[in-house]
Design an enzyme around this catalytic site. Sequence first.
Site, PDB file in Angstrom:
ATOM      1  N   ASP A  92       0.900  11.896   2.603  1.00 16.70           N
ATOM      2  CA  ASP A  92       0.238  11.859   3.890  1.00 16.70           C
ATOM      3  C   ASP A  92       0.931  12.885   4.773  1.00 16.70           C
ATOM      4  O   ASP A  92       2.125  13.132   4.627  1.00 16.70           O
ATOM      5  CB  ASP A  92       0.331  10.451   4.482  1.00 16.70           C
ATOM      6  CG  ASP A  92      -0.516  10.326   5.741  1.00 16.70           C
ATOM      7  OD1 ASP A  92      -1.379  11.189   5.949  1.00 16.70           O
ATOM      8  OD2 ASP A  92      -0.307   9.376   6.501  1.00 16.70           O
ATOM      9  N   GLY A  95       0.539  12.793  10.330  1.00 22.87           N
ATOM     10  CA  GLY A  95      -0.271  12.665  11.541  1.00 22.87           C
ATOM     11  C   GLY A  95      -0.271  11.230  12.047  1.00 22.87           C
ATOM     12  O   GLY A  95       0.003  10.960  13.214  1.00 22.87           O
ATOM     13  N   PHE A  96      -0.523  10.320  11.145  1.00 28.60           N
ATOM     14  CA  PHE A  96      -0.576   8.914  11.518  1.00 28.60           C
ATOM     15  C   PHE A  96       0.748   8.428  12.102  1.00 28.60           C
ATOM     16  O   PHE A  96       0.782   7.699  13.089  1.00 28.60           O
ATOM     17  CB  PHE A  96      -0.946   8.073  10.297  1.00 28.60           C
ATOM     18  CG  PHE A  96      -1.073   6.613  10.602  1.00 28.60           C
ATOM     19  CD1 PHE A  96      -2.234   6.109  11.134  1.00 28.60           C
ATOM     20  CD2 PHE A  96      -0.019   5.738  10.345  1.00 28.60           C
ATOM     21  CE1 PHE A  96      -2.361   4.755  11.419  1.00 28.60           C
ATOM     22  CE2 PHE A  96      -0.138   4.384  10.628  1.00 28.60           C
ATOM     23  CZ  PHE A  96      -1.314   3.900  11.173  1.00 28.60           C
ATOM     24  N   GLY A 221      -8.704   7.009  10.477  1.00 32.41           N
ATOM     25  CA  GLY A 221      -8.992   6.360  11.756  1.00 32.41           C
ATOM     26  C   GLY A 221      -9.725   5.040  11.656  1.00 32.41           C
ATOM     27  O   GLY A 221     -10.229   4.522  12.646  1.00 32.41           O
ATOM     28  N   ASP A 271      -5.011   3.518  -0.248  1.00 37.35           N
ATOM     29  CA  ASP A 271      -3.589   3.232  -0.174  1.00 37.35           C
ATOM     30  C   ASP A 271      -3.429   2.204   0.922  1.00 37.35           C
ATOM     31  O   ASP A 271      -4.261   2.122   1.824  1.00 37.35           O
ATOM     32  CB  ASP A 271      -2.774   4.477   0.198  1.00 37.35           C
ATOM     33  CG  ASP A 271      -2.819   4.737   1.692  1.00 37.35           C
ATOM     34  OD1 ASP A 271      -3.826   5.298   2.156  1.00 37.35           O
ATOM     35  OD2 ASP A 271      -1.874   4.349   2.404  1.00 37.35           O
ATOM     36  N   CYS A 309      -2.147 -13.805 -14.198  1.00 37.42           N
ATOM     37  CA  CYS A 309      -1.516 -12.498 -13.984  1.00 37.42           C
ATOM     38  C   CYS A 309      -0.534 -12.176 -15.121  1.00 37.42           C
ATOM     39  O   CYS A 309       0.196 -13.036 -15.597  1.00 37.42           O
ATOM     40  CB  CYS A 309      -0.789 -12.492 -12.653  1.00 37.42           C
ATOM     41  SG  CYS A 309       0.014 -10.927 -12.280  1.00 37.42           S
ATOM     42  N   CYS A 311       1.884  -9.790 -14.888  1.00 42.08           N
ATOM     43  CA  CYS A 311       2.997  -8.988 -14.374  1.00 42.08           C
ATOM     44  C   CYS A 311       4.339  -9.602 -14.792  1.00 42.08           C
ATOM     45  O   CYS A 311       4.410 -10.768 -15.192  1.00 42.08           O
ATOM     46  CB  CYS A 311       2.932  -8.855 -12.854  1.00 42.08           C
ATOM     47  SG  CYS A 311       3.616 -10.243 -11.949  1.00 42.08           S
ATOM     48  N   CYS A 314       5.175 -12.922 -12.944  1.00 43.70           N
ATOM     49  CA  CYS A 314       4.424 -14.096 -13.366  1.00 43.70           C
ATOM     50  C   CYS A 314       4.766 -14.525 -14.793  1.00 43.70           C
ATOM     51  O   CYS A 314       4.693 -15.704 -15.122  1.00 43.70           O
ATOM     52  CB  CYS A 314       2.923 -13.845 -13.234  1.00 43.70           C
ATOM     53  SG  CYS A 314       2.393 -13.848 -11.509  1.00 43.70           S
ATOM     54  N   HIS A 340       4.638  -8.151  -8.295  1.00 43.43           N
ATOM     55  CA  HIS A 340       3.426  -8.953  -8.469  1.00 43.43           C
ATOM     56  C   HIS A 340       2.256  -8.425  -7.637  1.00 43.43           C
ATOM     57  O   HIS A 340       1.153  -8.233  -8.155  1.00 43.43           O
ATOM     58  CB  HIS A 340       3.660 -10.424  -8.118  1.00 43.43           C
ATOM     59  CG  HIS A 340       2.367 -11.181  -8.044  1.00 43.43           C
ATOM     60  ND1 HIS A 340       1.690 -11.584  -9.164  1.00 43.43           N
ATOM     61  CD2 HIS A 340       1.582 -11.510  -6.976  1.00 43.43           C
ATOM     62  CE1 HIS A 340       0.551 -12.157  -8.794  1.00 43.43           C
ATOM     63  NE2 HIS A 340       0.457 -12.125  -7.470  1.00 43.43           N
TER      64      HIS A 340
END
Length: 383
Positions: A92, A95-96, A221, A271, A309, A311, A314, A340
């Site tokens: 990025d 700017g944000f 925005g 994102d 799940c 992962c 889990c 997770h």
Amino acid sequence: MKFKVLHNDQNSKARLGELETDHGIINTPIFMPVGTQGTVKAVPNIFLKEDIKAEIILSNTYHLYLRPGTEILESAGGLHQFMNWDKPILTDSGGFQIFSLNELRKLKRDGVEFSSHIDGSKHYFTPEKVIGIQRSIGSDIMMVLDECTPYPCDYEYAKKSKDLTSRWAILNKEAFEKTNPLYGKSQALFGIIQGSVYKELREESARELVDLDFNGYAIGGLAVGEPMETMYDLVNFTTDMMPVNKPRYLMGVGRPENILESIERGVDMFDCVMPTRNARNAYLFTKNGYLTIRNATYKSDFRPIDETCDCYTCKNFTRSYLRHLFIAKEILALELASIHNLKFYLNLVREAREHIKANDFSIWKNDTIKKLTNNIKTNSEEK
RNA sequence: GUGAGUAUAGCUCAGCCGGUUAGAGUAUCUGGUUGUGGCCCAGAAGGUCAUGGGUUCGAAUCCCAUUACUCACC
């Protein structure tokens, strides 16, 4: 960078795509874990790659410029080398951050003056400078410097801001064409469509940016406090203005249901800090709704966070243990919860891709959102 | 044993020249978090003011006794 649409859902605007970079292929729709400072907070790379199966991560120009600085990044051979991540990175522009972290910023015609949130030192960002920093970082996808408008935002300001972003977009593009990658891997540049909640401005913004022929386009925005219906409506409106043969990225979004609704409206990339930030605050996502693992109700709940799940967390640990780690403020809590939540997000977009391919995306989406937005406590009360 | 001091929310403490419904921080319990500061924000619950007696229209506050703890000296 090459992008191709592999399949269009027959009943919605959802699409399946493939984005090819010099650091690998990204299957879209995709979610990008956020690694602002050259690390996805609390998650070692080995988990990102082998367990979560992240295909691309996001980092941040503003943060990396302030610390460690471009000199270190260049000496290290770019961010990929520096953080030992050989898959794609999107940065990025910052700017944000300038508009959200800096009260004292001064907006000028050619750029923006701001003071560092770290030491208060003054800095000046221009489109050229931000492209230069992203060259030092070596990200596969760079973002233009833009102004992100707050919500609410009156029409006059939104128009002025949109015009500024469009003017800067030209300078971003020029700087992009005048400079070259530093590490022998190609870099793409995405434009950012602004215009707040005004369709007229969104349309102008999209047209002005599409004329500049960026490698991809972002919708910026949004998800800044406007009602969800407004956001969905604007996403739907804006994707119609975006080229079909370029990736579409909805910046900063969002909750799982926001992502699914936006995929249906034609978005390819997302994102959001939500899976990682909320993980660090004991807020965990499951297919049957979220759960706040800190709650006393999980004190002696020896089930995994989500039985469906796969992962690392889990497969190996219980809700009771996770709660204990959070209450004790143990570092491992943040790690296990982040792993997770990220895998939940990556699994969600993977399933979305499967259902686009199978042409039943909308049915699956409606069903999934219904379950997702149930609170898990409500579910157990129903039993 | 002698002297001094302390006792108020789970914890650390404000309040004490008597006067609405006894407060704070922290912990606990609940929410929130959308281009990231492990931050932060919001709400709730939580009290026989050590115990017993006295003075007073009225006591966490003043007096007496008891108990526990702390410190100093024997």
